[in-house]
Design a protein around this motif. Structure first.
Motif, PDB file in Angstrom:
ATOM      1  N   PRO A   1       0.719  -1.194   0.169  1.00  0.00           N
ATOM      2  CA  PRO A   1      -0.030   0.006   0.013  1.00  0.00           C
ATOM      3  C   PRO A   1       0.838   1.390   0.088  1.00  0.00           C
ATOM      4  CG  PRO A   1      -0.985  -1.567   1.467  1.00  0.00           C
ATOM      5  CD  PRO A   1       0.491  -1.951   1.122  1.00  0.00           C
ATOM      6  N   LEU A   2       1.905   1.086   0.770  1.00  0.00           N
ATOM      7  CA  LEU A   2       2.745   2.268   0.817  1.00  0.00           C
ATOM      8  C   LEU A   2       3.492   2.640  -0.710  1.00  0.00           C
ATOM      9  CD1 LEU A   2       4.578   1.660   4.087  1.00  0.00           C
ATOM     10  CD2 LEU A   2       2.541   3.090   3.650  1.00  0.00           C
ATOM     11  N   MET A   3       3.930   1.828  -1.275  1.00  0.00           N
ATOM     12  CA  MET A   3       4.444   1.560  -2.618  1.00  0.00           C
ATOM     13  C   MET A   3       3.689   2.117  -3.721  1.00  0.00           C
ATOM     14  SD  MET A   3       7.505   1.107  -2.141  1.00  0.00           S
ATOM     15  CE  MET A   3       7.606   2.053  -0.744  1.00  0.00           C
ATOM     16  N   LEU A   4       2.286   1.798  -3.385  1.00  0.00           N
ATOM     17  CA  LEU A   4       1.071   2.220  -4.302  1.00  0.00           C
ATOM     18  C   LEU A   4       0.845   3.486  -4.168  1.00  0.00           C
ATOM     19  CD1 LEU A   4      -0.763   1.139  -6.462  1.00  0.00           C
ATOM     20  CD2 LEU A   4      -2.424   0.615  -4.657  1.00  0.00           C
ATOM     21  N   ALA A   5       0.879   4.332  -2.872  1.00  0.00           N
ATOM     22  CA  ALA A   5       0.657   5.646  -2.708  1.00  0.00           C
ATOM     23  C   ALA A   5       1.693   6.472  -3.324  1.00  0.00           C
ATOM     24  CB  ALA A   5       0.858   5.936  -1.127  1.00  0.00           C
ATOM     25  N   LEU A   6       2.985   5.729  -3.227  1.00  0.00           N
ATOM     26  CA  LEU A   6       4.207   6.461  -3.830  1.00  0.00           C
ATOM     27  C   LEU A   6       4.036   6.569  -5.363  1.00  0.00           C
ATOM     28  CD1 LEU A   6       7.070   7.871  -3.419  1.00  0.00           C
ATOM     29  CD2 LEU A   6       8.075   5.684  -3.679  1.00  0.00           C
ATOM     30  N   GLY A   7       3.624   5.482  -6.018  1.00  0.00           N
ATOM     31  CA  GLY A   7       3.478   5.445  -7.236  1.00  0.00           C
ATOM     32  C   GLY A   7       2.287   6.325  -7.933  1.00  0.00           C
ATOM     33  N   GLY A   8       1.075   6.326  -7.033  1.00  0.00           N
ATOM     34  CA  GLY A   8       0.162   7.557  -7.340  1.00  0.00           C
ATOM     35  C   GLY A   8       0.682   8.766  -7.215  1.00  0.00           C
ATOM     36  N   ARG A   9       1.474   8.874  -6.319  1.00  0.00           N
ATOM     37  CA  ARG A   9       2.223  10.383  -6.355  1.00  0.00           C
ATOM     38  C   ARG A   9       3.028  10.762  -7.433  1.00  0.00           C
ATOM     39  NH1 ARG A   9       3.264  14.958  -6.678  1.00  0.00           N
ATOM     40  NH2 ARG A   9       4.281  16.048  -5.238  1.00  0.00           N
ATOM     41  N   VAL A  10       3.779   9.832  -8.019  1.00  0.00           N
ATOM     42  CA  VAL A  10       4.855   9.984  -9.039  1.00  0.00           C
ATOM     43  C   VAL A  10       4.073  10.070 -10.545  1.00  0.00           C
ATOM     44  CG1 VAL A  10       6.652   9.048 -10.512  1.00  0.00           C
ATOM     45  CG2 VAL A  10       6.771   8.987  -7.915  1.00  0.00           C
ATOM     46  N   PHE A  11       3.070   9.065 -10.661  1.00  0.00           N
ATOM     47  CA  PHE A  11       2.450   8.982 -11.842  1.00  0.00           C
ATOM     48  C   PHE A  11       1.225   9.676 -12.180  1.00  0.00           C
ATOM     49  CE2 PHE A  11       5.220   5.195 -11.390  1.00  0.00           C
ATOM     50  CZ  PHE A  11       6.041   5.584 -12.580  1.00  0.00           C
ATOM     51  N   PHE A  12       0.467  10.094 -10.941  1.00  0.00           N
ATOM     52  CA  PHE A  12      -1.039  10.643 -10.993  1.00  0.00           C
ATOM     53  C   PHE A  12      -0.988  11.916 -10.387  1.00  0.00           C
ATOM     54  CE2 PHE A  12      -1.902   6.073 -11.827  1.00  0.00           C
ATOM     55  CZ  PHE A  12      -2.589   6.133 -12.928  1.00  0.00           C
ATOM     56  N   LYS A  13       0.512  12.434  -9.773  1.00  0.00           N
ATOM     57  CA  LYS A  13       0.465  13.660  -9.174  1.00  0.00           C
ATOM     58  C   LYS A  13      -0.512  13.695  -7.956  1.00  0.00           C
ATOM     59  CE  LYS A  13       3.200  14.678 -12.375  1.00  0.00           C
ATOM     60  NZ  LYS A  13       4.777  14.496 -12.145  1.00  0.00           N
ATOM     61  N   ALA A  14      -0.837  12.508  -7.266  1.00  0.00           N
ATOM     62  CA  ALA A  14      -1.685  12.539  -6.106  1.00  0.00           C
ATOM     63  C   ALA A  14      -0.972  13.081  -4.705  1.00  0.00           C
ATOM     64  CB  ALA A  14      -2.091  11.108  -5.853  1.00  0.00           C
ATOM     65  N   GLN A  15      -1.566  13.770  -4.026  1.00  0.00           N
ATOM     66  CA  GLN A  15      -0.700  14.661  -3.026  1.00  0.00           C
ATOM     67  C   GLN A  15      -0.797  13.807  -1.795  1.00  0.00           C
ATOM     68  OE1 GLN A  15       0.612  17.568  -3.244  1.00  0.00           O
ATOM     69  NE2 GLN A  15       0.325  17.506  -5.312  1.00  0.00           N
ATOM     70  N   LEU A  16       0.360  13.686  -1.066  1.00  0.00           N
ATOM     71  CA  LEU A  16       0.541  12.757   0.281  1.00  0.00           C
ATOM     72  C   LEU A  16       0.506  13.906   1.412  1.00  0.00           C
ATOM     73  CD1 LEU A  16       3.593  10.668  -0.668  1.00  0.00           C
ATOM     74  CD2 LEU A  16       1.243  10.031  -0.940  1.00  0.00           C
ATOM     75  N   ASN A  17      -0.474  13.542   2.304  1.00  0.00           N
ATOM     76  CA  ASN A  17      -0.581  14.222   3.587  1.00  0.00           C
ATOM     77  C   ASN A  17       0.752  13.953   4.353  1.00  0.00           C
ATOM     78  OD1 ASN A  17      -1.221  11.889   4.840  1.00  0.00           O
ATOM     79  ND2 ASN A  17      -3.205  12.311   4.399  1.00  0.00           N
ATOM     80  N   GLY A  18       0.725  14.835   5.625  1.00  0.00           N
ATOM     81  CA  GLY A  18       1.640  14.429   6.483  1.00  0.00           C
ATOM     82  C   GLY A  18       1.855  13.092   6.930  1.00  0.00           C
ATOM     83  N   TRP A  19       0.805  12.431   7.422  1.00  0.00           N
ATOM     84  CA  TRP A  19       0.858  11.058   7.936  1.00  0.00           C
ATOM     85  C   TRP A  19       1.250  10.224   6.732  1.00  0.00           C
ATOM     86  CZ3 TRP A  19      -0.339  10.179  12.745  1.00  0.00           C
ATOM     87  CH2 TRP A  19      -0.995  11.083  13.453  1.00  0.00           C
ATOM     88  N   GLN A  20       0.940  10.299   5.489  1.00  0.00           N
ATOM     89  CA  GLN A  20       1.447   9.402   4.623  1.00  0.00           C
ATOM     90  C   GLN A  20       2.880   9.446   4.265  1.00  0.00           C
ATOM     91  OE1 GLN A  20      -1.201  10.695   1.534  1.00  0.00           O
ATOM     92  NE2 GLN A  20      -2.787   9.066   1.758  1.00  0.00           N
ATOM     93  N   LYS A  21       3.365  10.645   4.255  1.00  0.00           N
ATOM     94  CA  LYS A  21       5.002  11.225   4.269  1.00  0.00           C
ATOM     95  C   LYS A  21       5.539  10.310   5.281  1.00  0.00           C
ATOM     96  CE  LYS A  21       4.263  15.733   1.638  1.00  0.00           C
ATOM     97  NZ  LYS A  21       4.443  16.908   1.780  1.00  0.00           N
ATOM     98  N   TRP A  22       5.184  10.512   6.396  1.00  0.00           N
ATOM     99  CA  TRP A  22       6.032   9.966   7.457  1.00  0.00           C
ATOM    100  C   TRP A  22       5.956   8.442   7.487  1.00  0.00           C
ATOM    101  CZ3 TRP A  22       9.369  11.322  10.937  1.00  0.00           C
ATOM    102  CH2 TRP A  22       9.306  12.690  11.323  1.00  0.00           C
ATOM    103  N   ALA A  23       4.761   7.847   7.076  1.00  0.00           N
ATOM    104  CA  ALA A  23       4.733   6.455   6.793  1.00  0.00           C
ATOM    105  C   ALA A  23       5.465   5.784   5.624  1.00  0.00           C
ATOM    106  CB  ALA A  23       3.370   6.058   6.539  1.00  0.00           C
ATOM    107  N   LEU A  24       5.873   6.341   4.602  1.00  0.00           N
ATOM    108  CA  LEU A  24       6.822   6.127   3.653  1.00  0.00           C
ATOM    109  C   LEU A  24       8.160   6.225   3.916  1.00  0.00           C
ATOM    110  CD1 LEU A  24       4.953   7.916   0.568  1.00  0.00           C
ATOM    111  CD2 LEU A  24       5.572   5.510   0.974  1.00  0.00           C
ATOM    112  N   ALA A  25       8.521   7.524   4.857  1.00  0.00           N
ATOM    113  CA  ALA A  25       9.984   7.757   5.577  1.00  0.00           C
ATOM    114  C   ALA A  25      10.210   6.442   6.318  1.00  0.00           C
ATOM    115  CB  ALA A  25       9.774   9.143   6.066  1.00  0.00           C
ATOM    116  N   ILE A  26       9.247   6.203   7.166  1.00  0.00           N
ATOM    117  CA  ILE A  26       9.456   5.230   8.219  1.00  0.00           C
ATOM    118  C   ILE A  26       9.773   3.639   7.349  1.00  0.00           C
ATOM    119  CG2 ILE A  26       8.759   3.652  10.111  1.00  0.00           C
ATOM    120  CD1 ILE A  26       7.295   6.200  11.116  1.00  0.00           C
TER     121      ILE A  26
END
Length: 305
Positions: free
Chosen positions: A113-138
């Protein structure tokens, strides 16, 4: 909680339990290999899905969708391009539990799910909120720790967390309805699986099956189809945040199944990795809860106006 929520919650929970049951299936069908079980699953699942279309309707909607594709080879290429990715993931799901990779693949589903969120950010310009950014960082720290302490990565984990998101991203790009996309995928994969069974002599071995195989093999297709149907029903009845949150139940159950029932060995040195991934998962769940609360609050305000 209204009836749609109740029905959706039950459907989501039951579908994830059934997916965990499928993770045990390769062990139940020994001495079949994981590849053999995968092949039989593809054939039986396709039969179950077509039976569902014929018995419960949906043929007209399927025909409309196929007509929208017509003979446009570019549209068909976009639809079929993700199919090999999907076939590989389905094979790995049945191969991993009986080849000592149960925990590795479960961890891949935690990261998915985290990689999918990152892919959505890169390819579909979906915005990541603070919680999602922290989750990806961890999650990134967890992956870095695993690389540092093992000097290598389990390829099963990589295959899921990096190989599965492109399938969903391509399906999203093509805007293919989930059920019809699966039906098309299996209509391509199942004949190949049937060829494998024929060329490897597995079809001939049907005559030598034990009695329980004649029950478990058809059930493999039925359980797969029912699990998918319930998952699609939950997706329809529940808000997206709640559905996404409940989808994390699958990797949790897969991890427990691999650890408790498949005898998978969890290295002590890898505990920090798993712990960090659990923290990342927890942050994602908090994000989902907050989104769901906001949606319900906005809905109440809209109803009050």
């Amino acid at each position: 909680m209204n009836k749609h929520y109740q029905k959706g919650m039950m459907a989501a929970i039951l579908s994830n339990i059934l997916f965990a049951v499928l993770y045990l299936y390769s062990g139940w069908l020994k001495p079949m290999s994981g590849t053999d079980v995968f092949a039989w699953r593809m054939v039986m699942m396709l039969l179950a899905l077509w039976a569902g279309v014929l018995l419960f309707g949906g043929w007209q909607s399927l025909r409309v969708f196929l007509q929208s594709l017509g003979t446009n080879w570019r549209k068909w290429l976009i639809v079929l391009l993700p199919t090999p990715l999907f076939a590989f993931q389905l094979w790995l799901f049945m191969y991993a539990p009986v080849n000592g990779m149960g925990v590795d693949v479960a961890m891949g589903y935690f990261l998915f799910p985290l990689m999918l969120a990152l892919g959505g950010r890169v390819f579909f310009k979906a915005q990541l909120n603070g919680w999602q950014k922290w989750a990806l960082a961890i999650a990134t720290v967890a992956v870095a720790h695993e690389l540092w302490q093992t000097r290598a990565f389990a390829w099963g984990m990589w295959a899921v967390c990096l190989g599965y998101p492109p399938y969903y991203l391509l399906r999203r790009y093509a805007q293919v309805p989930a059920f019809f996309g699966l039906l098309i995928d299996l209509s391509v994969i199942a004949p190949c699986a049937l060829v494998y069974l024929a060329m490897s002599g597995k079809l001939v071995q049907v005559a030598d099956w034990s009695g329980h195989f004649f029950v478990l093999i058809p059930l493999l297709g039925v359980i797969s189809a029912v699990a998918l149907g319930l998952n699609l029903q939950a997706n329809k009845d529940l808000p997206v945040p709640l559905f996404s949150m409940l989808s994390y139940l699958e990797p949790v159950l897969m991890f427990v199944v691999a650890w408790l029932f498949l005898g998978a060995d969890v290295s002590v040195n890898s505990i920090p990795t798993y712990g960090l991934l659990m923290v990342a998962l927890g942050l994602s769940l908090v994000d989902g809860c907050l989104k769901m609360r906001r949606e319900r609050k906005n809905h109440k305000l809209a109803m009050a106006v």
